[in-house]
Write a protein that holds these residues in place. Structure first.
Motif, short mmCIF file in Angstrom:
data_model
loop_
_atom_site.label_atom_id
_atom_site.label_comp_id
_atom_site.label_asym_id
_atom_site.label_seq_id
_atom_site.Cartn_x
_atom_site.Cartn_y
_atom_site.Cartn_z
N LEU A 1 -7.96 -35.94 21.75
CA LEU A 1 -8.04 -34.51 21.47
C LEU A 1 -9.44 -33.98 21.78
N SER A 2 -9.48 -32.84 22.45
CA SER A 2 -10.76 -32.19 22.75
C SER A 2 -10.96 -30.93 21.91
N TYR A 3 -9.92 -30.55 21.17
CA TYR A 3 -9.98 -29.36 20.31
C TYR A 3 -9.00 -29.56 19.17
N THR A 4 -9.37 -29.18 17.97
CA THR A 4 -8.48 -29.29 16.80
C THR A 4 -8.61 -28.04 15.94
N GLN A 5 -7.58 -27.82 15.13
CA GLN A 5 -7.56 -26.68 14.20
C GLN A 5 -6.82 -27.13 12.94
N TRP A 6 -7.23 -28.28 12.40
CA TRP A 6 -6.55 -28.83 11.24
C TRP A 6 -6.71 -27.95 10.01
N TYR A 7 -5.63 -27.84 9.25
CA TYR A 7 -5.70 -27.18 7.94
C TYR A 7 -6.56 -28.06 7.02
N GLN A 8 -7.08 -27.47 5.97
CA GLN A 8 -7.97 -28.22 5.07
C GLN A 8 -7.30 -29.49 4.55
N TYR A 9 -8.02 -30.58 4.61
CA TYR A 9 -7.59 -31.91 4.15
C TYR A 9 -6.49 -32.52 5.01
N GLU A 10 -6.21 -31.93 6.16
CA GLU A 10 -5.24 -32.51 7.09
C GLU A 10 -5.99 -33.13 8.28
N PRO A 11 -5.38 -34.12 8.92
CA PRO A 11 -4.09 -34.76 8.63
C PRO A 11 -4.22 -35.78 7.51
N ASN A 12 -3.14 -35.93 6.74
CA ASN A 12 -3.20 -36.85 5.60
C ASN A 12 -1.97 -37.74 5.49
N GLY A 13 -1.13 -37.73 6.54
CA GLY A 13 0.10 -38.54 6.48
C GLY A 13 -0.14 -40.02 6.58
N LYS A 14 -1.23 -40.43 7.24
CA LYS A 14 -1.62 -41.83 7.37
C LYS A 14 -0.48 -42.72 7.87
N GLY A 15 0.12 -42.31 8.97
CA GLY A 15 1.14 -43.14 9.59
C GLY A 15 2.56 -42.72 9.27
N GLU B 1 2.45 -29.85 13.57
CA GLU B 1 3.04 -28.51 13.58
C GLU B 1 1.95 -27.47 13.40
N MET B 2 2.22 -26.24 13.83
CA MET B 2 1.29 -25.13 13.63
C MET B 2 1.83 -24.23 12.53
N TYR B 3 0.96 -23.90 11.57
CA TYR B 3 1.31 -22.96 10.51
C TYR B 3 1.23 -21.53 11.03
N THR B 4 1.68 -20.59 10.22
CA THR B 4 1.68 -19.19 10.62
C THR B 4 0.28 -18.56 10.57
N ASP B 5 -0.73 -19.34 10.18
CA ASP B 5 -2.11 -18.85 10.25
C ASP B 5 -2.87 -19.50 11.41
N GLY B 6 -2.15 -20.32 12.21
CA GLY B 6 -2.77 -20.95 13.36
C GLY B 6 -3.36 -22.32 13.10
N SER B 7 -3.38 -22.76 11.86
CA SER B 7 -3.91 -24.09 11.54
C SER B 7 -2.84 -25.15 11.77
N TRP B 8 -3.29 -26.42 11.84
CA TRP B 8 -2.40 -27.54 12.15
C TRP B 8 -2.17 -28.42 10.94
N ASN B 9 -1.00 -29.08 10.96
CA ASN B 9 -0.64 -30.01 9.90
C ASN B 9 0.16 -31.16 10.50
#
Length: 224
Positions: free
Chosen positions: A182-196, A202-210
């Motif tokens: 990845l050369s650019y990210t827009q993670w939501y706060q404390y994301e990613p947290n799935g750990k596998g 996915e993109m949220y409706t505010d443009g952040s990623w999860n």
């Protein structure tokens, strides 16, 4: 750029297929050996030539009439036109089509990329397959402007959307679906947290990623 040779390829291919489809093509027919003739002897009508062989010669000298093949009738009028005029006309038509799609909010153009959505939803694999079948791939924003273009569809349809990003073999580390980092990210706060356990993004409706599971239905947004 369109070229004369590319326009002729279908005709050449058709010609080759037609030839191989015939029971006997020129060059594959074995002719019987012609007996030596004296200078005063003519070729046709000699007594020492059998009627059957004269018939073979006659068919070779005067082949049966047949319908002309399409490529034997000359080039179509469209190919007689200056290629530069054809290309200019195609560019004009494409620009008009692009304008209509932009006006109807069907596409978003950012730099060399075009983003599009039909408003449908699918799981990650099906969404990716739909985009690839159309000649593109899942939307993969690589800067702020591209992220905003994808976000405009998310807001338009009020649906989260999958991105062309997946978790790598190392839990918690993500990469583009072409395996590049990845050369650019827009993670939501404390994301990613799935750990596998959440391998898609996915993109949220505010443009952040999860990070999210890949079997949920999300909005399909493709890039070309």
């Amino acid at each position: 750029m369109l070229s004369y040779s590319s326009c002729m390829l279908p005709a050449v291919a058709a010609l080759l297929v037609t030839c191989h489809a015939l029971p006997e093509c020129p060059g594959n027919t074995e002719l019987p050996e012609i007996p030596a003739l004296s200078q005063r002897d003519g070729l046709i009508g000699q007594s020492h030539l059998s009627n059957g062989f004269r018939g073979q010669l006659g068919s070779l000298v005067s082949p049966p009439r047949r319908n002309r093949l399409p490529w034997e009738n000359g080039l179509p009028n469209s190919l007689d036109t200056d290629p530069r005029d054809v290309i200019a006309d195609l560019k004009h038509r494409l620009c008009r089509l692009e304008g209509v799609l932009v006006l109807n909010e069907k596409i978003r153009k950012v730099g060399d990329k075009i983003f599009a959505s039909n408003g449908k939803k699918a799981d990650f694999a099906s969404a990716l397959g739909s985009c690839e079948e159309a000649g593109g791939t899942l939307a993969t924003p690589m800067n702020e402007e591209e992220n905003k273009a994808v976000l405009s569809f998310v807001k338009q349809y009020n649906q989260y959307a999958y991105l062309g990003i997946k978790e790598s073999e190392t839990p918690g580390q993500f990469k583009y679906i072409n395996s590049m980092p990845l050369s650019y990210t827009q993670w939501y706060q404390y994301e990613p947290n799935g750990k596998g356990t959440e391998k898609c993004v996915e993109m949220y409706t505010d443009g952040s990623w999860n990070d999210k599971r890949c079997n949920l239905n999300r909005l399909i947004i493709c890039e070309f």
